[in-house]
Enzyme design. Structure first.
Site, PDB file in Angstrom:
ATOM      1  N   LYS A  13       0.831  -1.216   0.000  1.00 57.59           N
ATOM      2  CA  LYS A  13       0.000   0.000   0.000  1.00 57.59           C
ATOM      3  C   LYS A  13       0.862   1.260   0.000  1.00 57.59           C
ATOM      4  O   LYS A  13       0.641   2.183  -0.764  1.00 57.59           O
ATOM      5  CB  LYS A  13      -0.899   0.055   1.255  1.00 57.59           C
ATOM      6  CG  LYS A  13      -1.869  -1.086   1.405  1.00 57.59           C
ATOM      7  CD  LYS A  13      -2.724  -0.914   2.641  1.00 57.59           C
ATOM      8  CE  LYS A  13      -1.950  -0.924   3.947  1.00 57.59           C
ATOM      9  NZ  LYS A  13      -1.282  -2.211   4.256  1.00 57.59           N
ATOM     10  N   ARG A  88      -9.027   1.266   8.843  1.00 54.30           N
ATOM     11  CA  ARG A  88      -8.703  -0.143   9.112  1.00 54.30           C
ATOM     12  C   ARG A  88      -9.844  -0.849   9.827  1.00 54.30           C
ATOM     13  O   ARG A  88      -9.731  -2.043  10.091  1.00 54.30           O
ATOM     14  CB  ARG A  88      -7.446  -0.220   9.976  1.00 54.30           C
ATOM     15  CG  ARG A  88      -6.151  -0.436   9.188  1.00 54.30           C
ATOM     16  CD  ARG A  88      -5.027  -0.561  10.192  1.00 54.30           C
ATOM     17  NE  ARG A  88      -3.847  -1.209   9.711  1.00 54.30           N
ATOM     18  CZ  ARG A  88      -2.762  -0.578   9.255  1.00 54.30           C
ATOM     19  NH1 ARG A  88      -2.746   0.725   9.174  1.00 54.30           N
ATOM     20  NH2 ARG A  88      -1.699  -1.255   8.897  1.00 54.30           N
ATOM     21  N   ARG A 127      11.447  -6.071   4.464  1.00 46.45           N
ATOM     22  CA  ARG A 127      11.203  -4.615   4.371  1.00 46.45           C
ATOM     23  C   ARG A 127      12.252  -3.858   5.177  1.00 46.45           C
ATOM     24  O   ARG A 127      12.581  -4.217   6.305  1.00 46.45           O
ATOM     25  CB  ARG A 127       9.806  -4.289   4.907  1.00 46.45           C
ATOM     26  CG  ARG A 127       9.606  -2.779   5.063  1.00 46.45           C
ATOM     27  CD  ARG A 127       8.169  -2.357   5.020  1.00 46.45           C
ATOM     28  NE  ARG A 127       7.363  -2.896   6.106  1.00 46.45           N
ATOM     29  CZ  ARG A 127       6.037  -2.749   6.180  1.00 46.45           C
ATOM     30  NH1 ARG A 127       5.385  -2.096   5.234  1.00 46.45           N
ATOM     31  NH2 ARG A 127       5.371  -3.268   7.186  1.00 46.45           N
ATOM     32  N   ARG A 160      11.550  -2.351  10.789  1.00 48.57           N
ATOM     33  CA  ARG A 160      10.556  -1.798  11.721  1.00 48.57           C
ATOM     34  C   ARG A 160      10.346  -2.740  12.899  1.00 48.57           C
ATOM     35  O   ARG A 160      10.321  -3.956  12.716  1.00 48.57           O
ATOM     36  CB  ARG A 160       9.233  -1.591  10.990  1.00 48.57           C
ATOM     37  CG  ARG A 160       9.081  -0.193  10.439  1.00 48.57           C
ATOM     38  CD  ARG A 160       7.928  -0.090   9.484  1.00 48.57           C
ATOM     39  NE  ARG A 160       6.667  -0.607  10.026  1.00 48.57           N
ATOM     40  CZ  ARG A 160       5.502  -0.503   9.377  1.00 48.57           C
ATOM     41  NH1 ARG A 160       5.446   0.087   8.203  1.00 48.57           N
ATOM     42  NH2 ARG A 160       4.398  -0.982   9.912  1.00 48.57           N
ATOM     43  N   ARG A 171      -0.529  -9.199  13.224  1.00 49.27           N
ATOM     44  CA  ARG A 171      -1.085  -8.131  12.396  1.00 49.27           C
ATOM     45  C   ARG A 171      -1.946  -8.707  11.277  1.00 49.27           C
ATOM     46  O   ARG A 171      -2.958  -8.126  10.903  1.00 49.27           O
ATOM     47  CB  ARG A 171       0.049  -7.275  11.818  1.00 49.27           C
ATOM     48  CG  ARG A 171       0.734  -6.455  12.903  1.00 49.27           C
ATOM     49  CD  ARG A 171       2.027  -5.870  12.440  1.00 49.27           C
ATOM     50  NE  ARG A 171       1.831  -4.859  11.421  1.00 49.27           N
ATOM     51  CZ  ARG A 171       2.798  -4.416  10.621  1.00 49.27           C
ATOM     52  NH1 ARG A 171       4.007  -4.906  10.723  1.00 49.27           N
ATOM     53  NH2 ARG A 171       2.534  -3.488   9.748  1.00 49.27           N
TER      54      ARG A 171
END
Ligand code: ADP
Ligand code: AMP
Length: 213
Positions: A13, A88, A127, A160, A171
């Site tokens: 996203k 969300r 990531r 992160r 998540r």
């Protein structure tokens, strides 16, 4: 143009939202980025949000909705924006709808970036993010020119805190329970489009621009 990016955590996203923001000259609004900036600056909001983020849980609607509505009320959002990571939950979407309706406005496009769960964990563990300018890379798929260093600002890239595998699984669970129902919510309004998020970044972007025009 007002756009919402939907999709699982790690679906891409943010990557697509940054490309959209550049192409259409509208701000990229990420509630996750706003929370992370607050954590970095040691604000009260940051302290509160961190409690939830570190566990892979959603920050409560009340807090999240307030920061989002404040952000989109700013001058640079006058001609539209691309929302990444908001809404969300159904209540968040309803509050946004109501706030827009009061201004005689609406969301123009919702784009669901579809990536199966089995690809997500790999995406997130690879990531790397720039803590200074917010740029995002992937160690295999979208590497920086120099390993571990941001192309844009030269800062050292980080993993992160919430991209550790056990948090990612949480998540994903939260995504399926609380966020996925938004796909139906926006389909019923006739504004939903789905793109195959497993393609290369540029091919996904091509699909996105075909939708946005
Ligand atoms: P989200 O904002 O949905 O959480 P990101 O845009 O940060 O997801 O993307 C998650 C990870 O996957 C990042 O490391 C990013 O560089 C990488 N990525 C994004 N789009 C693609 C793609 N089309 N193919 C491969 N990797 C991608
Ligand atoms: P993101 O950068 O979009 O992956 O968001 C990182 C984390 O911030 C999420 O896992 C949540 O804990 C929190 N967060 C971001 N956006 C929202 C939102 N709209 N509602 C609730 N929590 C959010």
């Amino acid at each position: 143009m007002k756009i919402i990016m939907l999709g699982a955590p790690g679906a891409g996203k943010g990557t697509q939202a940054k490309l959209i923001a550049e192409r259409y000259q509208i701000p990229h609004v990420s509630t996750g980025d706003i929370f992370r900036a607050n954590i970095k600056n040691g604000t009260e909001l940051g302290r509160e949000a961190k409690k939830y983020m570190d566990q892979g849980l959603l920050v409560p609607d009340e807090l999240t909705v307030k920061i989002l509505l404040d952000r989109v009320a700013q001058e640079d959002c006058r001609n539209g924006y691309v929302l990444d990571g908001f809404p969300r939950t159904i209540p968040q979407a309803q509050v946004l709808d109501e706030a827009l309706a009061k201004l005689n406005e609406k969301i123009d496009h919702v784009i669901d970036v579809d990536v199966p769960d089995e690809n997500i964990v790999r995406r997130m563990s690879g990531r790397r993010a720039c803590p200074k300018c917010g740029a995002t890379y992937h160690i295999e798929h979208i590497p920086p020119k120099k390993e571990g260093i941001c192309d844009g600002c030269g800062s050292e890239l980080v993993l992160r805190d919430d991209d550790r595998e056990e948090t990612v699984l949480n998540r994903l669970k939260v995504y399926h329970e609380q966020t996925q129902p938004l796909i139906d919510f926006y389909a019923k309004k006739g504004v939903l489009n789905t793109v195959d998020g497993t393609m290369d970044m540029q091919d996904v972007f091509k699909a996105v621009t075909d939708i946005l025009g």
